[in-house]
Design a protein around this motif. Structure first.
Motif, short mmCIF file in Angstrom:
data_model
loop_
_atom_site.label_atom_id
_atom_site.label_comp_id
_atom_site.label_asym_id
_atom_site.label_seq_id
_atom_site.Cartn_x
_atom_site.Cartn_y
_atom_site.Cartn_z
N ASP A 52 0.81 -1.22 0.00
CA ASP A 52 0.00 0.00 0.00
C ASP A 52 0.84 1.27 0.00
OD1 ASP A 52 -2.43 -1.44 0.08
OD2 ASP A 52 -2.18 -1.74 2.24
N ASP A 53 2.14 1.15 -0.20
CA ASP A 53 3.00 2.32 -0.24
C ASP A 53 2.63 3.17 -1.46
OD1 ASP A 53 5.03 4.20 -0.44
OD2 ASP A 53 6.65 2.77 -0.15
N PRO A 54 2.21 4.42 -1.27
CA PRO A 54 1.80 5.23 -2.41
C PRO A 54 2.93 5.53 -3.39
CG PRO A 54 1.90 6.57 -0.42
CD PRO A 54 2.06 5.14 0.01
N ASP A 55 4.17 5.38 -2.95
CA ASP A 55 5.31 5.66 -3.81
C ASP A 55 6.00 4.39 -4.31
OD1 ASP A 55 5.17 8.49 -3.85
OD2 ASP A 55 5.94 8.52 -1.81
N ARG A 56 5.31 3.26 -4.22
CA ARG A 56 5.85 2.02 -4.80
C ARG A 56 5.77 2.11 -6.33
NH1 ARG A 56 0.57 1.46 -3.91
NH2 ARG A 56 -0.72 0.23 -5.34
N ASP A 57 6.64 1.38 -7.01
CA ASP A 57 6.47 1.20 -8.45
C ASP A 57 5.24 0.34 -8.71
OD1 ASP A 57 8.74 2.68 -9.01
OD2 ASP A 57 10.02 0.94 -9.37
N ARG A 58 4.67 0.48 -9.89
CA ARG A 58 3.52 -0.35 -10.28
C ARG A 58 3.88 -1.20 -11.49
NH1 ARG A 58 2.50 4.00 -6.74
NH2 ARG A 58 0.28 4.08 -6.17
N PHE A 59 3.45 -2.46 -11.45
CA PHE A 59 3.54 -3.33 -12.62
C PHE A 59 2.14 -3.76 -13.02
CE2 PHE A 59 3.73 -7.77 -14.28
CZ PHE A 59 4.19 -7.43 -15.54
N TYR A 60 1.77 -3.46 -14.25
CA TYR A 60 0.46 -3.82 -14.78
C TYR A 60 0.63 -4.93 -15.83
CZ TYR A 60 -1.66 0.41 -12.74
OH TYR A 60 -2.13 1.38 -11.89
#
Length: 228
Positions: A52-60
């Motif tokens: 839930d870290d808002p500054d994590r990278d995202r993988f879609y």
């Protein structure tokens, strides 16, 4: 960054072998295996304790059919117990034939209906930029799903606004309806994306192509064996 794990790349074959049944889509999974592993092990700034870290990278994972490589990689990195793999696609399993973000720890989007991942990634990258986050958004698509018109708008928009922090990895297995040689990279370059074309099974090439380089969005075309 997820560089420490009790399981390694050599374990993925055994992890994938735990998933059995008629809907395995082995070829689709194997075509993405090296890219997905390299992302989670060397590139993405994420971990199971930062869901839930808002500054994590995202993988879609837009290429949501054949998610075995995705599930095996998540299990290897501790997002859920490896025992979940033994019962995938069963009625009470969270691991379906297409990923479900509401059921799978670390899964950012529900996917399988092709053509949605890239537009979603553009929107997320735009929102992250608006609040000053340096988090990256990386989305894996198939060459055939780029035939969907929604992707044209996403590609044009991201290029026009110079959307930093967005990277698209295209798994090119020569299955696009309107396939023409070298068309994929040129399509992105026309809209002001930086591009690279690599061997989709070469970890060194994958890692090099995914490092931030020029400003604006980035497209990496990962060539794999042709779909039979």
């Amino acid at each position: 960054m997820t560089t420490t794990t009790p399981l390694g790349r050599r374990d993925l074959t055994a992890l994938m072998a735990r998933m059995t049944g008629d809907e395995k889509h082995d070829a689709a999974a194997l075509s993405t295996l090296d890219v997905v592993w390299t992302l989670y092990h060397h590139v993405l700034d994420i971990s199971p304790d930062r869901l839930d870290d808002p500054d994590r990278d995202r993988f879609y994972l837009s290429k949501g059919h054949g998610p075995m490589a995705f599930y095996a990689t998540l299990a290897a990195h501790g997002y859920f117990p490896v025992e979940w793999l033994d019962h995938w696609t069963s009625v009470d399993s969270p691991l379906g034939a297409h990923p479900d973000r509401a059921l799978i720890p670390g899964c950012e989007i529900s996917s399988g209906s092709l053509g949605h991942g890239l537009p979603l990634a553009v929107g997320t990258a735009l929102a992250l930029r608006a609040r000053g986050s340096r988090a990256r958004v990386l989305v894996l698509v198939g060459d055939a799903e780029l035939d969907e018109g929604s992707n044209d708008e996403a590609i044009a928009f991201a290029g026009a606004i110079g959307l930093d922090g967005l990277t698209v990895i295209v798994i090119d297995n020569a299955s696009a309806t309107h396939r023409r040689p070298h068309r994929l990279a040129a399509r992105f370059a026309l809209e002001s994306w930086s591009t690279a074309e690599i061997d989709g099974h070469d970890p060194t090439a994958i890692l090099g192509a995914l490092q931030p380089s020029e400003p604006g969005p980035r497209a990496v075309v990962a060539r794999v064996e042709a779909k039979s």
